[in-house]
Write a protein that holds these residues in place. Structure first.
Motif, mmCIF file in Angstrom:
data_model
loop_
_atom_site.group_PDB
_atom_site.id
_atom_site.type_symbol
_atom_site.label_atom_id
_atom_site.label_comp_id
_atom_site.label_asym_id
_atom_site.label_seq_id
_atom_site.Cartn_x
_atom_site.Cartn_y
_atom_site.Cartn_z
ATOM 1 N N UNK A 34 10.587 3.416 -6.666
ATOM 2 C CA UNK A 34 9.575 4.150 -5.901
ATOM 3 C C UNK A 34 8.920 5.178 -6.805
ATOM 4 N N UNK A 35 7.595 5.198 -6.811
ATOM 5 C CA UNK A 35 6.849 6.272 -7.459
ATOM 6 C C UNK A 35 6.531 7.282 -6.362
ATOM 7 N N UNK A 36 7.034 8.502 -6.497
ATOM 8 C CA UNK A 36 6.915 9.485 -5.418
ATOM 9 C C UNK A 36 6.112 10.689 -5.911
ATOM 10 N N UNK A 37 5.291 11.248 -5.038
ATOM 11 C CA UNK A 37 4.494 12.417 -5.416
ATOM 12 C C UNK A 37 3.977 13.110 -4.159
ATOM 13 N N UNK A 38 3.380 14.271 -4.380
ATOM 14 C CA UNK A 38 2.854 15.086 -3.282
ATOM 15 C C UNK A 38 1.376 15.381 -3.551
ATOM 16 N N UNK A 39 0.561 15.202 -2.545
ATOM 17 C CA UNK A 39 -0.867 15.495 -2.656
ATOM 18 C C UNK A 39 -1.178 16.774 -1.893
ATOM 19 N N UNK A 54 0.829 -1.208 0.000
ATOM 20 C CA UNK A 54 0.000 0.000 0.000
ATOM 21 C C UNK A 54 0.862 1.256 0.000
ATOM 22 N N UNK A 55 0.308 2.332 -0.541
ATOM 23 C CA UNK A 55 1.011 3.619 -0.521
ATOM 24 C C UNK A 55 1.330 4.013 0.918
ATOM 25 N N UNK A 56 2.498 4.652 1.104
ATOM 26 C CA UNK A 56 2.891 5.160 2.412
ATOM 27 C C UNK A 56 2.724 6.679 2.382
ATOM 28 N N UNK A 57 1.862 7.194 3.252
ATOM 29 C CA UNK A 57 1.557 8.622 3.258
ATOM 30 C C UNK A 57 2.121 9.295 4.500
ATOM 31 N N UNK A 58 2.699 10.476 4.315
ATOM 32 C CA UNK A 58 3.198 11.250 5.431
ATOM 33 C C UNK A 58 2.100 12.063 6.085
ATOM 34 N N UNK A 59 2.414 12.706 7.186
ATOM 35 C CA UNK A 59 1.453 13.540 7.897
ATOM 36 C C UNK A 59 1.229 14.851 7.128
#
Length: 568
Positions: free
Chosen positions: A292-297, A261-266
């Motif tokens: 790693x596929x990395x991005x910002x939401x 699963x995706x790992x999401x930061x705070x």
């Protein structure tokens, strides 16, 4: 007792309900050693009695105070000294009706204590070895005496920022819109961005969450299973409703299929006036992950056309680190470079000086407090000492205790023993320390700390240490101490009870040059009221400046005279 002094020695078990005297003629002694982990050790034999073993059981952390009262008959002066030591071992002799106690200063408590799980907290104190030491000492309810030496032992290590064009300089490429937004190149952007002059601007297409990718869609940095990585970036909003931003890592296999699963930061709140908001996420790559596929939401868009900015993205191995790319100017600790073309390739930082690795500050479960701390202290050229009054200090190689000792043949020397040797581990002129440890990814690492006092060493000491590299310095420290060894002089005399290790001393033997040195070992013998001092000494001319009386200087010489011609 001697013809010139009387020495009375008693001992008592320290107890909150009232100290318990130990009966019988006290036999044994106490020693202080500047090179020993337990600075003070003692052994005493006392009369046995019913219930005594329970009162001195070392498993109950019992302590003994040895109290000395000395009367010097020529002057009538009385001097007292006490040794507060922990009981380490008790040996009853049933046939003799006695009990022998092995005693030690509180360094032994550091050897006893160990963490039950890995503790990364010491890293928070790396800028001050005193703060680090006090953190460790707090585990046994102790602290350093005020003042004394300090050192910055901060870890510095090489690292790579795997993102190309992380500060969005020159062009938007390879940044990509990941959903519900369009991107635009913003240069110059709003003032105060963390690095460079540009940023990635985004504009919402509709209300709802949007995503920004710091690389081309379908690409991403390589990873290795079991290693830890951190994704981070700075963000800000522009005259828009309140927004939050968070970092996301998606682990992919060689076929590009997610393996976890995706790992999401705070989520962090974005400011409308500055770049203070930095989001990040740290995670360990799972099995089968190769990329790693990395991005910002970004959350909080309420309509189309709302603008925000992202800048200074990083994807690095390990924990969150200060942002860098290859365009940053070198600082006092790191050199920064691009792997290839500027703003189109990964970037790296390389330490400009040797330093501890981060793993050196992780206090591993089961490792004693002394083993953990002493490695870092020795690399900093320091030693930790607890005296007989339970006072903790850090001491440099040049530390000198207050007072001095003077011994003269036919005056106050009862016996003397002298030895010169290059055998064993006492003397050498070079040393090699090899540090071997396994990093968090399970890979064995090896670093070398070496030092030679001469261009062509004649004797090299080799030591292999199974611990993370604490930085350079330990090899040099032990070599400089060893150079003064090899010539060892021991004299026996009547104690004044003022003797300490690390005091300067001078010794005059019959038919030999004056010997000067530093007291290394002090041993008090309660059986015959004597004291022996052992020192690594050197021949010293009678006119040497080191023999000038305390309180005087060469400036006291008569005007026009030469101190070279003076004799002390």
């Amino acid at each position: 007792m001697t013809a010139f002094s009387r020495h009375e020695v008693t001992a008592r078990v320290l107890d909150v309900a009232g100290d318990i005297p130990l009966a019988g003629d006290l036999a044994g002694g106490v020693s202080l050693d500047a090179s020993r982990l337990q600075h003070v050790q003692g052994q005493i034999t006392v009369a046995d009695r019913t219930g005594l073993l329970e009162q001195i059981d070392p498993r109950s952390s019992r302590r003994v105070s040895i109290d000395v009262s000395a009367t010097f008959l020529s002057s009538g002066a009385v001097r007292a000294r006490s040794f507060d030591l922990g009981i380490r071992e008790v040996t009853p002799n049933r046939s003799a009706g006695t009990v022998t106690l092995q005693l030690a200063s509180d360094e032994a408590l550091l050897e006893d204590f160990a963490q039950l799980e890995d503790d990364p907290t010491p890293r928070q104190h790396q800028a001050s070895v005193r703060a680090l030491t006090n953190y460790v000492l707090s585990k046994i309810g102790a602290t350093l005496q005020p003042g004394g030496p300090d050192a910055d032992v901060t870890a510095y290590w090489p690292l790579q920022n795997q993102l190309a064009n992380p500060s969005v300089e020159g062009a938007l490429t390879p940044w990509t819109a990941g959903g519900n937004c369009s991107l635009f190149f913003s240069s110059p952007t709003q003032p105060g961005n963390p690095a460079g002059i540009a940023a990635a601007g985004y504009q919402s297409i509709a209300a709802g969450q949007l995503a920004v990718v710091p690389n081309a869609l379908g690409s991403g940095p390589s990873v290795s299973p079991g290693k830890t990585y951190t994704l981070s970036a700075y963000g800000r909003r522009f005259i828009t409703p309140n927004r939050t931003m968070f970092a996301v890592i998606r682990w992919l296999d060689a076929s590009g299929i997610p393996v976890a699963p995706d790992v999401e930061g705070t989520p962090v709140a974005l400011s409308d006036g500055s770049w203070i908001a930095r989001c990040h996420v740290t995670a360990t790559a799972p099995a089968r992950a190769t990329r790693a596929e990395v991005f910002f939401r970004v959350n909080g868009s309420t309509a189309a056309g709302q603008i925000g900015y992202i800048d200074c993205a990083m994807f690095n191995e390990g924990e969150l680190q200060p942002y860098f790319d290859g365009s940053l100017p070198d600082d006092a600790h790191y050199a920064f470079n691009w792997a290839g073309e500027a703003n189109k390739s990964a970037s790296s930082r390389e330490p400009l000086h040797d330093a501890p690795v981060p793993e050196a500050f992780v206090w591993r479960a089961g490792t004693s407090a002394m083993d953990f701390l002493s490695t870092l202290l020795k690399a900093a050229g320091l030693r930790l000492v607890c005296d007989e009054r339970r006072r903790w200090t850090l001491r440099e190689a040049g530390y000198r205790a207050e007072g001095n000792q003077t011994y003269r043949h036919g005056v106050n020397i009862e016996t003397s023993d002298e030895r010169l040797s290059r055998e064993g581990d006492d003397w050498y002129d070079a040393a090699v320390y090899v540090y071997i440890w396994t990093d968090d990814a399970g890979i064995e690492q090896r670093r070398v700390d070496s030092f030679s006092a001469v261009p062509s060493p004649t004797k090299v000491r080799y030591v292999e240490v199974r611990t993370p590299y604490p930085g350079p310095g330990r090899a040099e420290h032990i070599v400089r101490r060893a150079l003064s060894r090899g010539r060892i002089l021991t004299v026996t005399t009547v104690p004044t009870w003022l003797e300490q290790t690390d005091q300067t001393l001078s010794i005059v033997l019959e038919g030999a040059p004056i010997q000067t040195g530093i007291a290394g070992t002090i041993a008090y013998n309660f059986d015959d009221d004597t004291m022996s001092v052992t020192s690594r000494t050197a021949d010293t001319p009678a006119a040497a400046w080191v023999l000038i009386p305390a309180g005087e200087t060469w400036n006291d010489s008569p005007s026009g005279a030469s101190w070279i011609e003076e004799v002390i």
